[in-house]
Structures are given as structure tokens and as C-alpha cells.
Design an enzyme around this catalytic site. Sequence first.
Site, PDB file in Angstrom:
ATOM      1  N   LEU A  36     -14.574-134.765  59.747  1.00 31.98           N
ATOM      2  CA  LEU A  36     -14.646-135.691  60.879  1.00 31.98           C
ATOM      3  C   LEU A  36     -16.098-135.919  61.299  1.00 31.98           C
ATOM      4  CD1 LEU A  36     -11.547-134.600  63.033  1.00 31.98           C
ATOM      5  CD2 LEU A  36     -11.680-136.309  61.210  1.00 31.98           C
ATOM      6  N   THR A 131     -18.291-144.452  42.654  1.00 33.45           N
ATOM      7  CA  THR A 131     -18.695-145.832  42.951  1.00 33.45           C
ATOM      8  C   THR A 131     -19.342-146.504  41.749  1.00 33.45           C
ATOM      9  OG1 THR A 131     -20.327-147.084  44.235  1.00 33.45           O
ATOM     10  CG2 THR A 131     -20.803-144.784  43.910  1.00 33.45           C
ATOM     11  N   GLU A 133     -21.972-148.038  42.004  1.00 36.29           N
ATOM     12  CA  GLU A 133     -23.420-148.046  42.252  1.00 36.29           C
ATOM     13  C   GLU A 133     -24.166-147.064  41.350  1.00 36.29           C
ATOM     14  OE1 GLU A 133     -24.503-148.383  46.422  1.00 36.29           O
ATOM     15  OE2 GLU A 133     -22.554-149.244  46.896  1.00 36.29           O
ATOM     16  N   TYR A 156     -28.142-142.652  47.892  1.00 41.66           N
ATOM     17  CA  TYR A 156     -26.668-142.568  47.878  1.00 41.66           C
ATOM     18  C   TYR A 156     -26.155-142.567  46.439  1.00 41.66           C
ATOM     19  CZ  TYR A 156     -21.858-144.366  47.836  1.00 41.66           C
ATOM     20  OH  TYR A 156     -20.513-144.552  47.569  1.00 41.66           O
ATOM     21  N   SER A 157     -26.571-143.566  45.646  1.00 46.14           N
ATOM     22  CA  SER A 157     -25.998-143.655  44.293  1.00 46.14           C
ATOM     23  C   SER A 157     -26.491-142.510  43.412  1.00 46.14           C
ATOM     24  CB  SER A 157     -26.274-145.019  43.654  1.00 46.14           C
ATOM     25  OG  SER A 157     -27.633-145.346  43.680  1.00 46.14           O
ATOM     26  N   ALA A 158     -27.713-142.003  43.690  1.00 48.01           N
ATOM     27  CA  ALA A 158     -28.204-140.850  42.918  1.00 48.01           C
ATOM     28  C   ALA A 158     -27.339-139.625  43.207  1.00 48.01           C
ATOM     29  CB  ALA A 158     -29.663-140.564  43.262  1.00 48.01           C
ATOM     30  N   LYS A 160     -24.158-139.658  44.213  1.00 49.51           N
ATOM     31  CA  LYS A 160     -22.829-139.870  43.615  1.00 49.51           C
ATOM     32  C   LYS A 160     -22.911-139.677  42.090  1.00 49.51           C
ATOM     33  CE  LYS A 160     -19.400-140.979  45.266  1.00 49.51           C
ATOM     34  NZ  LYS A 160     -18.282-140.190  45.877  1.00 49.51           N
ATOM     35  N   ASN A 186     -15.465-152.042  48.647  1.00 48.86           N
ATOM     36  CA  ASN A 186     -14.156-152.217  49.282  1.00 48.86           C
ATOM     37  C   ASN A 186     -14.297-152.939  50.616  1.00 48.86           C
ATOM     38  OD1 ASN A 186     -11.936-149.499  48.436  1.00 48.86           O
ATOM     39  ND2 ASN A 186     -13.601-150.302  47.205  1.00 48.86           N
ATOM     40  N   LEU A 196     -21.127-154.038  55.784  1.00 51.79           N
ATOM     41  CA  LEU A 196     -21.343-155.476  56.009  1.00 51.79           C
ATOM     42  C   LEU A 196     -20.195-156.184  56.749  1.00 51.79           C
ATOM     43  CD1 LEU A 196     -23.206-157.955  55.388  1.00 51.79           C
ATOM     44  CD2 LEU A 196     -21.786-158.325  53.392  1.00 51.79           C
ATOM     45  N   ARG A 220     -22.256-158.756  45.365  1.00 51.71           N
ATOM     46  CA  ARG A 220     -21.346-157.624  45.357  1.00 51.71           C
ATOM     47  C   ARG A 220     -19.980-158.115  44.893  1.00 51.71           C
ATOM     48  NH1 ARG A 220     -25.601-155.626  45.612  1.00 51.71           N
ATOM     49  NH2 ARG A 220     -26.416-154.046  47.053  1.00 51.71           N
ATOM     50  N   ASN A 255     -24.187-162.309  49.152  1.00 53.27           N
ATOM     51  CA  ASN A 255     -23.968-161.938  50.555  1.00 53.27           C
ATOM     52  C   ASN A 255     -23.922-163.174  51.448  1.00 53.27           C
ATOM     53  OD1 ASN A 255     -23.945-159.233  49.886  1.00 53.27           O
ATOM     54  ND2 ASN A 255     -26.089-158.877  50.395  1.00 53.27           N
ATOM     55  N   ARG A 287     -33.523-154.455  52.564  1.00 57.38           N
ATOM     56  CA  ARG A 287     -33.297-153.009  52.363  1.00 57.38           C
ATOM     57  C   ARG A 287     -34.269-152.520  51.285  1.00 57.38           C
ATOM     58  NH1 ARG A 287     -27.325-151.614  50.486  1.00 57.38           N
ATOM     59  NH2 ARG A 287     -26.875-151.331  52.710  1.00 57.38           N
TER      60      ARG A 287
HETATM   61  P1  NAD Z   1     -16.233-143.165  54.623  1.00 50.19           P
HETATM   62  O1  NAD Z   1     -17.650-142.886  54.973  1.00 50.19           O
HETATM   63  O2  NAD Z   1     -15.474-144.189  55.391  1.00 50.19           O
HETATM   64  O3  NAD Z   1     -15.376-141.810  54.707  1.00 50.19           O
HETATM   65  C1  NAD Z   1     -15.869-140.575  54.243  1.00 50.19           C
HETATM   66  C2  NAD Z   1     -15.008-139.464  54.834  1.00 50.19           C
HETATM   67  O4  NAD Z   1     -15.522-138.206  54.348  1.00 50.19           O
HETATM   68  C3  NAD Z   1     -15.058-139.403  56.367  1.00 50.19           C
HETATM   69  O5  NAD Z   1     -13.762-139.236  56.901  1.00 50.19           O
HETATM   70  C4  NAD Z   1     -15.922-138.179  56.653  1.00 50.19           C
HETATM   71  O6  NAD Z   1     -15.594-137.520  57.879  1.00 50.19           O
HETATM   72  C5  NAD Z   1     -15.625-137.307  55.436  1.00 50.19           C
HETATM   73  N1  NAD Z   1     -16.730-136.365  55.158  1.00 50.19           N
HETATM   74  C6  NAD Z   1     -18.057-136.658  55.090  1.00 50.19           C
HETATM   75  N2  NAD Z   1     -18.765-135.546  54.853  1.00 50.19           N
HETATM   76  C7  NAD Z   1     -17.860-134.530  54.747  1.00 50.19           C
HETATM   77  C8  NAD Z   1     -17.980-133.138  54.496  1.00 50.19           C
HETATM   78  N3  NAD Z   1     -19.179-132.558  54.334  1.00 50.19           N
HETATM   79  N4  NAD Z   1     -16.857-132.391  54.440  1.00 50.19           N
HETATM   80  C9  NAD Z   1     -15.626-132.959  54.622  1.00 50.19           C
HETATM   81  N5  NAD Z   1     -15.470-134.272  54.889  1.00 50.19           N
HETATM   82  C10 NAD Z   1     -16.579-135.047  54.948  1.00 50.19           C
HETATM   83  O7  NAD Z   1     -16.255-143.501  53.067  1.00 50.19           O
HETATM   84  P2  NAD Z   1     -15.319-144.482  52.215  1.00 50.19           P
HETATM   85  O8  NAD Z   1     -15.922-145.840  52.233  1.00 50.19           O
HETATM   86  O9  NAD Z   1     -13.920-144.299  52.610  1.00 50.19           O
HETATM   87  O10 NAD Z   1     -15.553-143.874  50.751  1.00 50.19           O
HETATM   88  C11 NAD Z   1     -14.704-142.835  50.259  1.00 50.19           C
HETATM   89  C12 NAD Z   1     -15.139-142.483  48.846  1.00 50.19           C
HETATM   90  O11 NAD Z   1     -15.048-143.622  48.003  1.00 50.19           O
HETATM   91  C13 NAD Z   1     -16.596-141.989  48.755  1.00 50.19           C
HETATM   92  O12 NAD Z   1     -16.636-140.940  47.820  1.00 50.19           O
HETATM   93  C14 NAD Z   1     -17.358-143.203  48.252  1.00 50.19           C
HETATM   94  O13 NAD Z   1     -18.484-142.808  47.503  1.00 50.19           O
HETATM   95  C15 NAD Z   1     -16.304-143.874  47.380  1.00 50.19           C
HETATM   96  N6  NAD Z   1     -16.431-145.342  47.249  1.00 50.19           N
HETATM   97  C16 NAD Z   1     -16.567-146.135  48.359  1.00 50.19           C
HETATM   98  C17 NAD Z   1     -16.639-147.519  48.198  1.00 50.19           C
HETATM   99  C18 NAD Z   1     -16.742-148.452  49.390  1.00 50.19           C
HETATM  100  O14 NAD Z   1     -16.913-149.660  49.213  1.00 50.19           O
HETATM  101  N7  NAD Z   1     -16.590-147.976  50.607  1.00 50.19           N
HETATM  102  C19 NAD Z   1     -16.605-148.090  46.917  1.00 50.19           C
HETATM  103  C20 NAD Z   1     -16.478-147.238  45.812  1.00 50.19           C
HETATM  104  C21 NAD Z   1     -16.385-145.861  45.986  1.00 50.19           C
HETATM  105  P1  TYD Z   2     -22.934-152.469  52.438  1.00 51.86           P
HETATM  106  O1  TYD Z   2     -21.682-152.870  53.148  1.00 51.86           O
HETATM  107  O2  TYD Z   2     -23.872-151.531  53.111  1.00 51.86           O
HETATM  108  O3  TYD Z   2     -22.493-151.930  50.989  1.00 51.86           O
HETATM  109  P2  TYD Z   2     -23.421-151.546  49.697  1.00 51.86           P
HETATM  110  O4  TYD Z   2     -24.828-151.465  50.102  1.00 51.86           O
HETATM  111  O5  TYD Z   2     -22.860-150.215  49.316  1.00 51.86           O
HETATM  112  O6  TYD Z   2     -23.142-152.618  48.690  1.00 51.86           O
HETATM  113  O7  TYD Z   2     -23.753-153.795  52.111  1.00 51.86           O
HETATM  114  C1  TYD Z   2     -23.208-154.841  51.335  1.00 51.86           C
HETATM  115  C2  TYD Z   2     -24.309-155.850  51.094  1.00 51.86           C
HETATM  116  O8  TYD Z   2     -24.666-156.448  52.349  1.00 51.86           O
HETATM  117  C3  TYD Z   2     -25.584-155.222  50.559  1.00 51.86           C
HETATM  118  O9  TYD Z   2     -26.170-156.122  49.610  1.00 51.86           O
HETATM  119  C4  TYD Z   2     -26.482-155.096  51.776  1.00 51.86           C
HETATM  120  C5  TYD Z   2     -26.061-156.265  52.643  1.00 51.86           C
HETATM  121  N1  TYD Z   2     -26.171-156.033  54.099  1.00 51.86           N
HETATM  122  C6  TYD Z   2     -26.875-156.939  54.899  1.00 51.86           C
HETATM  123  O10 TYD Z   2     -27.406-157.958  54.418  1.00 51.86           O
HETATM  124  N2  TYD Z   2     -26.971-156.692  56.247  1.00 51.86           N
HETATM  125  C7  TYD Z   2     -26.413-155.596  56.817  1.00 51.86           C
HETATM  126  O11 TYD Z   2     -26.532-155.410  58.060  1.00 51.86           O
HETATM  127  C8  TYD Z   2     -25.667-154.682  55.994  1.00 51.86           C
HETATM  128  C9  TYD Z   2     -25.006-153.458  56.563  1.00 51.86           C
HETATM  129  C10 TYD Z   2     -25.574-154.954  54.634  1.00 51.86           C
END
Ligand code: NAD
Ligand code: TYD
Length: 350
Positions: A36, A131, A133, A156-158, A160, A186, A196, A220, A255, A287
Site C-alpha cells: 500500500l 513491461t 519498456e 524504471y525500465s532498467a 524491470k 495500459n 498520462l 505509445r 501523445n 522528460r
Molecule cells: P501501480 O503502481 O498502479 O501498482 C503497483 C502496486 O504495487 C501498488 O499497489 C503498490 O502499493 C504495490 N507495491 C509497490 N511497492 C511494493 C513493495 N515494495 N511491496 C509490496 N507492494 C508494493 O502499477 P501498475 O500500473 O498496476 O503495474 C503493475 C505491474 O505491471 C508492474 O510490475 C508494472 O511494471 C507492470 N506493467 C505496467 C504497465 C502500465 O501501463 N501500467 C504496462 C506494462 C507492465
Molecule cells: P506515462 O503515462 O507516464 O507512461 P510511460 O512513460 O510509461 O509510457 O506517459 C505516457 C506518455 O505521455 C509518455 O510519452 C510521457 C507522456 N506524458 C506527458 O506528455 N505529460 C505528462 O504529464 C505525463 C505523465 C506523461
Amino acid sequence: MKKILITGGAGFIGSHVVRLFVNKYSDYQIFNLDKLTYAGNLANLTDIESQPNYTFLKGDIVDAAYINGIFAEHQFDAVIHLAAESHVDRSITNPLDFVFTNVVGTVNLLNAAKELWKADFSDKLFYHVSTDEVYGSLHDDSFFLETTPYDPQSPYSASKASSDHFVRAYRNTYKMPVVVSNCSNNYGPNQFPEKLLPLFYNNIKNNKPLPVYGKGENVRDWLYVLDHARAIDDVFHKGKEGETYNIGGFNEWTNIDLIKLLCKVMDRKLGRAEGESEKLITYVTDRAGHDLRYAIDANKIMTELGWKPSLQFEEGLEKTIDWYLANETWIDNVTSGSYQKYYENQYTAR
Ligand code: NAD
Ligand code: TYD
């Protein structure tokens, strides 16, 4: 009864995976382990929290003693690992948090699973959710395949990528049964409003500037979160041990095009004149090290496991906006921070 540990189940994607598994598989006991952090919100799961096959465990995957303890106590048969620090911008300001949770936390889970399962790995599975990434940034019109070499560009991607390597190393070295999936961006209900789409939704609603990084030309590939949850179900049940599956929607947007579409739909939903919300677009400093394009080739999961996205993007976007409009309290609680009291109110009084 099969005991499945899902980590990060209070987060965006994890909560949809937990709900799907709890409702679909009454013969599984689902344990949701989550620290949490700011990104974890148990209000995402109020509809299933009283189900007999659901248990919430509050804990940190970085805490090895705690992790070893819950594996010994509950004797999990499988792990679906989603817990992570997930926001690229936060990884730029604080990379070490990402090393601890994403790398050390994953290795702690692998060690605990190895210890519990080492006498007999049959029917066990460590499923690592990752991911696209990790593959880096595309600068031509090609796609990421499962065989594309890793080339992570952000902290982040490093982190993962490192966790993916550890998962595969445990298979090679200790014969741990594993599967990995790498998904594209997602979107959908319950996404924390720092990413975003929910951030821009909320800013449009509140007439605040929309901070577009750079020129908004980054691309994306967007997938509806419930389609990702269904893919995770398919990979978990039908995926071949040791394999990697790329998950994506063949749905690429720059974007700026995506933001303009969001503005247009929001104008309609909020009864504003067309073009009104677009005026909020503000170009800001890019960024650092901003990846130009991500694009997944999802043919393997489609042909081998029969998965495909259920929604066209325009339909998914409408559904997502409708969900946020209908759940104003959810987003208000998240932006005010009061959602963090939910656990206290719900659990400590018991
Ligand atoms: P999120 O940030 O919404 O959720 C992450 C969850 O992990 C949170 O509930 C947080 O409380 C929990 N958490 C964080 N650190 C923790 C720790 N040390 N111990 C226990 N729990 C911990 O992330 P998300 O977008 O739901 O992503 C979930 C997974 O899917 C991640 O592994 C992410 O790399 C991967 N993923 C996400 C996307 C995306 O677009 N969001 C795309 C591809 C893969
Ligand atoms: P994000 O949702 O952070 O996902 P990721 O970086 O993992 O792809 O960002 C999606 C895209 O939107 C990314 O190219 C960065 C851009 N972005 C903005 O232009 N402004 C913003 O405030 C945010 C959060 C993201």
C-alpha cells in the site's frame, strides 16, 4: 485448493487481475500481497474483499524475513508478481526506490519460492509481469518481438529489465518454473492520476493545464487494462513454462493525437464547446531521456494462446472516461490522499 500469491494487487493492473481471479476461480485461494504505497488503494477491491477465497496481506516485498514467513505459513502454489514502482518520472527523481522494490523485491520472492518449492517444482509457477519498456526505444517502424534484445533507457525500465533477467536466471540455475509477459501501456479504470490518461482527464475536468512533454510526438501502444488482465489469465493457465509473451493492442498513438482525442470526448461528455478543452494543452520541457516509440508485436500470444484485445481504442477510451465520471469520489480521494486511510479504517479496527 490452489493457493496463489498475487503481488501488487491493490494497484491499477493488479486490482483487475485479483478481481478476475477471485470471481472466476472459486477453487483458488487468492492472496493479495501489497505494501500500500501511494499507488496501492484497497478501495479498488471493495466489491470482492469479503469473498471467502480472498485474503489481503499487507507487507513489503523488500522485507525478506516477512516474505519468507508468508511463504512458509501459506504454502503458495504459484506467484503472479505485479508489485513494482511503476512511474517513469518518479524513477528519474528517485532511482533507488526502483532498485529496492523492482530488483531486490523480485529476488526476495524468487528466493522464498525456491526455498518452498525446491524439493518438487512440479505444478509450481512463478509468473513475472513486466513491461515492453525493457526493449528500449524504437526509432523506425519495427515492433518489439519476444526475441528483441533488451535495451532499457530509464531507471524504471532498467530495474524491470534486471528483474526479468533474475527470473530467467532462476529458471536456468535452479530449474524454477517461470513465465514472463511484457505488456504495452495500459489504460482504464483505477489508474493512479500521475499517468498520462487519468492525469489529463482530471486536469481537463478541473480546467487545469495539460502538460505535454516535448512536442507530444512520442508514440505509445495502448491496451485496455481488462484485456491485459485476461491476457495474464491466459498466460498463467495456458502459457508454456519458460516462455515470454508480449502483450499489446496494435494500437499506436502519438501523445498529442491521443490528448486531442481525449479533449474532444471530454468536451462532449462535459457539454463544453468543441475545442474548449484543447486550449488547456501546454507544451513543457521534455522528460529526460524520453523514449520515442514503443510498439508490441503481439502475434505470439494471439496465435499460440488465442488471446486478442476485446475493445477498439475509441470504445475503451469512452468506457474509461465514463468510469472516471461515475467515480468522482475515487479520484477525489486519490488526489486528496484520503484513500490512504482506507486500510486503517477497514482493517485495523477488526
Ligand atoms: P501501480 O503502481 O498502479 O501498482 C503497483 C502496486 O504495487 C501498488 O499497489 C503498490 O502499493 C504495490 N507495491 C509497490 N511497492 C511494493 C513493495 N515494495 N511491496 C509490496 N507492494 C508494493 O502499477 P501498475 O500500473 O498496476 O503495474 C503493475 C505491474 O505491471 C508492474 O510490475 C508494472 O511494471 C507492470 N506493467 C505496467 C504497465 C502500465 O501501463 N501500467 C504496462 C506494462 C507492465
Ligand atoms: P506515462 O503515462 O507516464 O507512461 P510511460 O512513460 O510509461 O509510457 O506517459 C505516457 C506518455 O505521455 C509518455 O510519452 C510521457 C507522456 N506524458 C506527458 O506528455 N505529460 C505528462 O504529464 C505525463 C505523465 C506523461
